[in-house]
Design an enzyme around this catalytic site. Sequence first.
Site, mmCIF file in Angstrom:
data_model
loop_
_atom_site.group_PDB
_atom_site.id
_atom_site.type_symbol
_atom_site.label_atom_id
_atom_site.label_comp_id
_atom_site.label_asym_id
_atom_site.label_seq_id
_atom_site.Cartn_x
_atom_site.Cartn_y
_atom_site.Cartn_z
ATOM 1 N N LYS A 24 39.770 58.185 10.687
ATOM 2 C CA LYS A 24 40.917 58.969 10.205
ATOM 3 C C LYS A 24 41.636 58.264 9.060
ATOM 4 C CE LYS A 24 44.893 61.641 11.639
ATOM 5 N NZ LYS A 24 45.778 62.078 12.719
ATOM 6 N N MET A 77 12.527 80.447 35.397
ATOM 7 C CA MET A 77 11.416 79.505 35.261
ATOM 8 C C MET A 77 11.448 78.472 36.391
ATOM 9 S SD MET A 77 8.725 79.082 33.579
ATOM 10 C CE MET A 77 8.640 79.634 31.879
ATOM 11 N N GLU A 104 32.266 72.594 20.839
ATOM 12 C CA GLU A 104 31.502 71.921 19.775
ATOM 13 C C GLU A 104 29.990 72.090 19.921
ATOM 14 O OE1 GLU A 104 34.052 70.648 21.391
ATOM 15 O OE2 GLU A 104 35.486 69.822 19.954
ATOM 16 N N PHE A 131 42.902 56.335 21.862
ATOM 17 C CA PHE A 131 42.841 57.713 22.339
ATOM 18 C C PHE A 131 41.748 58.477 21.594
ATOM 19 C CE2 PHE A 131 44.315 62.183 21.928
ATOM 20 C CZ PHE A 131 44.113 62.540 23.252
ATOM 21 N N GLN A 132 40.932 59.193 22.335
ATOM 22 C CA GLN A 132 39.799 59.970 21.811
ATOM 23 C C GLN A 132 38.853 59.112 20.974
ATOM 24 O OE1 GLN A 132 41.292 63.727 20.121
ATOM 25 N NE2 GLN A 132 41.043 64.639 22.144
#
Lengths: 163, 576
Positions: B162, B479, B50, B112-113
Amino acid sequence: MRHIISILIENESGALSRVSGLFSARGYNIESLTVAPTQDPSLSRMTLVTLGSDDIIEQITKQLNKLIDVVKLIDISESSHIERELMLVKVRATNGLREEVKRLTDIFRGNILDVTSSTYVVEVTGEKSKLDAFIQTVGEDNIIEVVRSGATGILRGERGLSL
Amino acid sequence: MELSGGDILVQCLKDEGVEYIFGYPGGAVLHIYDALFKQDAVKHILVRHEQGATHAADGYARATGKPGVVLVTSGPGATNAVTGIATAYMDSIPLVVFSGQVPLPVIGSDAFQEADIVGITRPCVKHNFLVKDLTKLAETVKKAFYIATTGRPGPVLVDIPKSLTDPAIKVPYQYPKSVSIRSYNPSVKGHRWQIRKAVDLLLTARRPVIYSGGGVILGNGAEPFTEFARLLGFPVTNTLMGLGAYPATDQQFIGMLGMHGTYEANMAMHECDVLIAVGARFDDRVTGKISEFCPHAKIIHIDVDPASISKTVKVDVPIVGEVGSVLADMLEMLKSADKRPDAEALADWWRQIERWRSVHCLSYDAGSDKIKPQHVIEQLWEVTRGDAFITSDVGQHQMWAAQFYKFDKPRRWINSGGLGTMGFGMPAAIGVKLAFPEADVACVTGEASIQMCIQELATALQYRTPIKIVNLNNGYMGMVRQWQEFTYESRYSHSYLETLPDFVKLAESYGHVGMRISRPGDVRAALEEAFALRDRTVFLDFLTDPTENVYPMIEAGKAHHDMRLAPGVSTDTELA
């Protein structure tokens, strides 16, 4: 300097945390914060007391204005205003203290809201300094519990904060 | 028309004219993915992580000026997107990110999630929404696009439970034509009186500098900005985010300023008497030590965000407004003014700047038998005729790309300036290539950065986005190594990457072309070969000199005139 910032903000979930999150993320102080819906239920009015130099206060007001949920705000401490805070104090009220606390409550134009054989609950309203003075006068040792609402405020006269 | 939540969202995207949505499916967004499946107007780009989705959408947004759109699932899908959202936030890039959320009835039950992504992203979005009422979905989407793209742009997240996208629940759909938000009215026009004051100040300048930032690019102000600079004949410097606002090949351009800016730009900043900052925010990498910033200058600042003004540096003439509009007003006043800046003073100032320029602060050892990274970028510029889109990751390679690729056009230089996100470059290049399939798109990166989003090589193959990856491989987090050399007595604490993949084989295993280049003489031919492979993604692994440093450098907390120059480069005062 101490500043009182009045904010009209959308009465939506999360709006309060946007304000408090801004203060913690940018390291600004919050001395107190009060919030409740206004007569227009879609809006909440928030009173935020903060400390900072002029530069910091300028940034605070700009950053607050940047929040999408903030509709309008004003730094009321810059003009003539009224500041009030509500305090509830549970005081030990035994023997000689019963009369003494009652007398002090009258002097501070407070009310005794609850009485038991050993305690009073006293309500006092006023500016921060007045409430501090009440606590000092009663004496820390005689105080069981203190609840303070944090300051609210309003501008005097025609000017004000409305849509 | 009655539609389910998933169909409403997809229809909103169509009505908003969204071309691409970058995303990754998961439980909470399955209804939305089903709605996407049933149409092909909005093209979905399946990334491999993502973070890649947000960077690709971000690259698309930076190159086109249109908002980038992302779709991720709840929980880890959304938290993986946070780095990309914060990247866009720091650089004021318009993104609209849709995240799935667990169904409304179970929010708050540690389902969940489940993650409180509205809470998590609050400090790194311009605004966010949790949609709780299906009838408000279309309006919320419209608001999200409106907020993301107006005023000072930024990312907006819309969290959709959802249960709202349940195909069985349908409500009437209408996409609002416009939206107004009572608490959000970004100012466009600058205050005329302030603009007049600024013009008067500019006309009295004897040692002026024009300093512009990302705001000129984002506000599509490059054209009026260039006209403004040419009309006045003042020296122009750009921030890292502002490169391309003024043609870098033009004589009036004195290079980037700040920590790794040119000697002439930083010296001019230190000595100027009037500074006009256009769409720039006085970032600490630009200002150096605040108390010694432009000590002799009156400062004008144009910015669309009032909170950017006088945040770190107090300015004398603040102007809040969109740069394009303010510059147009300024141009009009300048053209009708009967006064002109003192030509003699300006000529003297330019002579001084040319002396600074003659220091050649960007010179490097061109005769080395090792590949010098600067040389690779110079060759990249030549091979692409200075006309490519260049994305970058973060570190030394980013600075060399900024210094040595002379950007003549806006929106060609695409990098994570504010947040400094390693892993940004390659997915961003994919987003750019989707927007401009005919253009040359290169990602300048290093062997450390590229590994942070390397999985997107698969995305580049799936969607046939032939980009060129220019990997300046010096084996170190360059760097970090440079700072350790300068300030930690060369104690290279964990900045050496002892094990690296074989990037050629890695590229090949993802279905691309891999090339390894280890001799300076082969640099040019390799680049030409790579760009000639128009339909292939090519990974060019340049083995570069590991000891090379980025110069000039203003070390943290030092002032503009206190620069560390490359070994062998001396300043004019030393020459005199």
